[in-house]
Design a protein around this motif. Structure first.
Motif, mmCIF file in Angstrom:
data_model
loop_
_atom_site.group_PDB
_atom_site.id
_atom_site.type_symbol
_atom_site.label_atom_id
_atom_site.label_comp_id
_atom_site.label_asym_id
_atom_site.label_seq_id
_atom_site.Cartn_x
_atom_site.Cartn_y
_atom_site.Cartn_z
ATOM 1 N N LEU A 1 0.822 -1.212 0.000
ATOM 2 C CA LEU A 1 0.000 0.000 0.000
ATOM 3 C C LEU A 1 0.854 1.260 0.000
ATOM 4 N N SER A 2 1.896 1.268 0.803
ATOM 5 C CA SER A 2 2.736 2.462 0.929
ATOM 6 C C SER A 2 3.670 2.655 -0.251
ATOM 7 N N GLY A 3 3.919 1.591 -1.027
ATOM 8 C CA GLY A 3 4.888 1.661 -2.123
ATOM 9 C C GLY A 3 6.323 1.458 -1.671
ATOM 10 N N LEU A 4 6.539 1.307 -0.364
ATOM 11 C CA LEU A 4 7.905 1.173 0.144
ATOM 12 C C LEU A 4 8.516 -0.185 -0.185
ATOM 13 N N GLY A 5 7.689 -1.160 -0.530
ATOM 14 C CA GLY A 5 8.198 -2.490 -0.842
ATOM 15 C C GLY A 5 8.491 -2.723 -2.302
ATOM 16 N N ILE A 6 8.298 -1.706 -3.145
ATOM 17 C CA ILE A 6 8.526 -1.879 -4.580
ATOM 18 C C ILE A 6 10.016 -2.052 -4.861
ATOM 19 N N SER A 7 10.331 -3.022 -5.699
ATOM 20 C CA SER A 7 11.701 -3.188 -6.183
ATOM 21 C C SER A 7 11.634 -3.594 -7.636
ATOM 22 N N TYR A 8 12.738 -3.399 -8.352
ATOM 23 C CA TYR A 8 12.783 -3.638 -9.786
ATOM 24 C C TYR A 8 13.839 -4.667 -10.135
ATOM 25 N N ALA A 9 13.510 -5.517 -11.120
ATOM 26 C CA ALA A 9 14.480 -6.494 -11.603
ATOM 27 C C ALA A 9 15.525 -5.801 -12.467
ATOM 28 N N LEU A 10 16.741 -6.308 -12.428
ATOM 29 C CA LEU A 10 17.808 -5.739 -13.247
ATOM 30 C C LEU A 10 17.592 -6.065 -14.725
ATOM 31 N N PRO A 11 17.898 -5.140 -15.622
ATOM 32 C CA PRO A 11 17.834 -5.455 -17.047
ATOM 33 C C PRO A 11 18.787 -6.595 -17.400
ATOM 34 N N ALA A 12 18.421 -7.364 -18.375
ATOM 35 C CA ALA A 12 19.256 -8.495 -18.802
ATOM 36 C C ALA A 12 20.630 -8.005 -19.236
ATOM 37 N N GLY A 13 21.655 -8.746 -18.833
ATOM 38 C CA GLY A 13 23.015 -8.435 -19.250
ATOM 39 C C GLY A 13 23.790 -7.568 -18.284
ATOM 40 N N LEU A 14 23.111 -6.998 -17.288
ATOM 41 C CA LEU A 14 23.820 -6.177 -16.312
ATOM 42 C C LEU A 14 24.236 -7.032 -15.127
ATOM 43 N N ALA A 15 25.417 -6.734 -14.610
ATOM 44 C CA ALA A 15 25.931 -7.493 -13.477
ATOM 45 C C ALA A 15 25.075 -7.234 -12.238
ATOM 46 N N ASP A 16 24.671 -8.299 -11.570
ATOM 47 C CA ASP A 16 23.868 -8.179 -10.362
ATOM 48 C C ASP A 16 24.776 -7.782 -9.196
ATOM 49 N N SER A 17 24.149 -7.194 -8.178
ATOM 50 C CA SER A 17 24.875 -6.834 -6.964
ATOM 51 C C SER A 17 23.867 -6.777 -5.825
ATOM 52 N N PRO A 18 24.337 -6.900 -4.584
ATOM 53 C CA PRO A 18 23.402 -6.856 -3.461
ATOM 54 C C PRO A 18 22.590 -5.560 -3.466
ATOM 55 N N LEU A 19 21.314 -5.661 -3.238
ATOM 56 C CA LEU A 19 20.380 -4.538 -3.119
ATOM 57 C C LEU A 19 20.022 -3.876 -4.449
ATOM 58 N N ALA A 20 20.601 -4.316 -5.555
ATOM 59 C CA ALA A 20 20.295 -3.694 -6.844
ATOM 60 C C ALA A 20 18.804 -3.802 -7.134
ATOM 61 N N GLY A 21 18.193 -2.678 -7.511
ATOM 62 C CA GLY A 21 16.775 -2.639 -7.825
ATOM 63 C C GLY A 21 15.880 -2.325 -6.646
ATOM 64 N N THR A 22 16.449 -2.232 -5.447
ATOM 65 C CA THR A 22 15.632 -1.957 -4.265
ATOM 66 C C THR A 22 15.621 -0.467 -3.944
ATOM 67 N N ARG A 23 14.605 -0.064 -3.206
ATOM 68 C CA ARG A 23 14.495 1.321 -2.764
ATOM 69 C C ARG A 23 15.622 1.638 -1.789
ATOM 70 N N ILE A 24 16.280 2.771 -1.989
ATOM 71 C CA ILE A 24 17.296 3.238 -1.053
ATOM 72 C C ILE A 24 16.643 4.248 -0.117
ATOM 73 N N PRO A 25 16.688 4.032 1.187
ATOM 74 C CA PRO A 25 16.046 4.977 2.116
ATOM 75 C C PRO A 25 16.772 6.323 2.122
ATOM 76 N N ASP A 26 16.127 7.301 2.720
ATOM 77 C CA ASP A 26 16.695 8.647 2.800
ATOM 78 C C ASP A 26 17.777 8.671 3.871
ATOM 79 N N LEU A 27 18.957 8.193 3.489
ATOM 80 C CA LEU A 27 20.035 7.997 4.447
ATOM 81 C C LEU A 27 20.518 9.323 5.027
ATOM 82 N N PRO A 28 20.683 9.392 6.355
ATOM 83 C CA PRO A 28 21.360 10.563 6.920
ATOM 84 C C PRO A 28 22.848 10.498 6.554
ATOM 85 N N LEU A 29 23.387 11.608 6.119
ATOM 86 C CA LEU A 29 24.776 11.653 5.666
ATOM 87 C C LEU A 29 25.512 12.779 6.376
ATOM 88 N N VAL A 30 26.783 12.568 6.598
ATOM 89 C CA VAL A 30 27.670 13.638 7.056
ATOM 90 C C VAL A 30 28.737 13.807 5.991
#
Length: 486
Positions: free
Chosen positions: A372-401
């Protein structure tokens, strides 16, 4: 390169504003001469709020809306509590806000960025070739652009002219919408009431006003064109909720038939479909406007990449491959909610006992919350691209310094570029050759994303690629795949 957006609803305004911000010439053609006073949508969900935050729009919207942290279903006298206090988002609530106010904010942004909105422009013909798309208007004038996006609603002329199938069906259920003033005390929650005579959804606007979405089993023979009277709404609420909500005033109402349909394709060569032109569904779940705005956020940066000449050849195709499954999921969820509300007599007998067990199951409630919130949406990687952990997932609004200053990720996505978060303390900057489409951020604190030290974030806030202490060559390879030639 230029783009014509057909339709000046929330989806079209969001898309046009994004394109203009990225330097793409864009025009909106709107069939209506006057702005519509129809305001079916009432909710902005958390992921859509995050996307609006990436555009600097949330403060103004929050000031006008009501933050609602719960959904409280009342099923034949039994009240349940469904938590929408999202721990992974800066927006731990549903923002209840009239669609007209969201549209006004998006239109102000689009006009401020130079978008021309042409009203009274009804599309009557469409032809495309290898170089562009020609639209013929009802008055005989023609407009031409490199790309066209149909955001023109459930009865989309663009979709019809493309002969793209709109599979599904119309529900044989008449829905009443009304904005009502209730004197009864209701909790600060979206309040769905499911009774033997139908269902009523009552989210609060504040100061006693509620949006009423009503399906009345006893009024299904009423013609769609018949006006909605205050006594009809008062009687329906009394029977469905089982209590007198003290309806004092009604300021707006309409009656319509709901549908469950999805376009078979979201892209036909140089023409795209988004928002209600691509998917329509039951109003239960309040998914329509949020899903359309998310369509726009997914497509806009990809069209901008094509305009600037660096889009990888597969990029535009990912709009359909990513958003079509999302639309299908939304249709399935809203259809399930409709079936629960409109259950036949045998199911209504056991519904008060079965529904709580389902809703209170932790895995079920978590899945529904994230959908419902849309926070669980993730996308599959296009064919031919190297996979990596978390690829295609939503990145939260990380606090940064960064350089001793506290900031957050979404503030750095407001110019529509990729963000390369690199905490691997490398001496050079492998992202420099892509600096026209990439912002390199070197947080002085570790990233809180598993073991990743380096994250390439797409302009719509999803991970394109992640790695742990990659070499400069590995970073450059990922940038070349996603951001085109250096």
């Amino acid at each position: 390169m230029s783009v014509i957006v057909v339709g000046a609803g929330p989806t079209g305004l969001m898309l046009a504003g994004d394109l203009a911000a990225a330097g793409v010439p864009v025009t909106i053609l709107e069939r209506r001469v006057q702005e519509s006073n129809l305001t079916r949508a009432f909710a902005v969900h958390a992921r859509t709020m995050e996307l609006l935050d990436m555009r600097g729009l949330t403060d103004g919207l929050i000031a006008q809306g009501l933050q609602v942290p719960e959904v409280r279903p009342h099923i034949q006298g039994r009240e349940l509590i469904f938590n929408m206090r999202h721990p992974e988002s800066r927006f731990p609530y549903i923002l209840v806000l009239q669609q007209a106010r969201t549209e006004a904010a998006l239109e102000e942004r689009a006009r401020g960025l130079g978008v021309e909105i042409v009203r009274g422009a009804e599309v009557a013909g469409l032809d495309q070739d290898g170089d562009g798309v020609t639209l013929t208007l009802a008055d005989g004038h023609t407009e031409r652009a490199d790309y066209v996006v149909g955001c023109d609603g459930a009865h989309s002329a663009v979709r019809r002219l493309l002969s793209v199938g709109f599979s599904g069906r119309s529900y044989d259920t008449r829905i009443v919408l009304a904005d009502v003033l209730l004197k009864a005390d209701l909790p600060l929650a979206v309040n769905p009431f499911i009774g033997r005579d139908g269902a009523a959804l009552l989210p609060p606007y504040g100061e006693g006003w509620f949006r009423a979405t009503i399906w009345d089993r006893t009024r299904q023979g009423v013609p769609i064109e018949e006006p909605v009277g205050i006594e009809e709404v008062r009687d329906a609420l009394l029977r469905i909720t089982g209590r007198d909500l003290e309806l004092a005033e009604m300021r707006w109402s309409t009656r319509f038939l709901s549908e469950r349909r999805q376009a078979r394709r979201y892209r036909a060569s140089r023409v795209f479909l988004a928002g209600d032109a691509a998917h329509v569904h039951s109003p239960l779940g309040a998914q329509g406007m949020s899903t359309g705005i998310q369509d726009a956020a997914n497509l806009s940066w990809k069209l901008a990449a094509a305009h600037h000449g660096w889009a990888p050849p597969w990029l535009l195709d990912t709009y359909e491959s990513e958003r079509h499954p999302v639309g299908r999921t939304v249709l399935r969820l809203t259809d399930l909610l409709r079936r629960l509300s409109e259950a036949p007599a045998p199911v209504r007998l056991i519904r008060p006992y079965v529904a709580p067990a389902i809703i209170n199951h932790p895995r079920v409630s978590e899945s529904v919350r994230l959908t419902l919130s849309g926070l669980g949406i993730s996308y599959a990687l296009p064919a031919g691209l190297a996979d990596s952990p978390l690829a295609g997932t939503r990145i939260p609004d990380l606090p940064l310094v960064i350089d001793g200053h506290a900031t957050r990720l979404y503030e750095h996505l407001r110019d529509g570029r990729f963000a390369l978060l690199d905490a691997s303390v490398q001496s050079d900057e492998p992202g420099r050759p892509w600096q026209d489409r990439l912002r390199t951020l070197r947080p002085s604190a570790p990233l809180l994303l598993g073991q990743a030290t380096t994250v390439l974030v797409r302009p719509d806030g999803y991970a394109a690629w992640t790695a742990t202490y990659p070499s400069p060559g590995q970073i450059a390879q990922a940038l070349g795949q996603w951001c085109g030639p250096a």
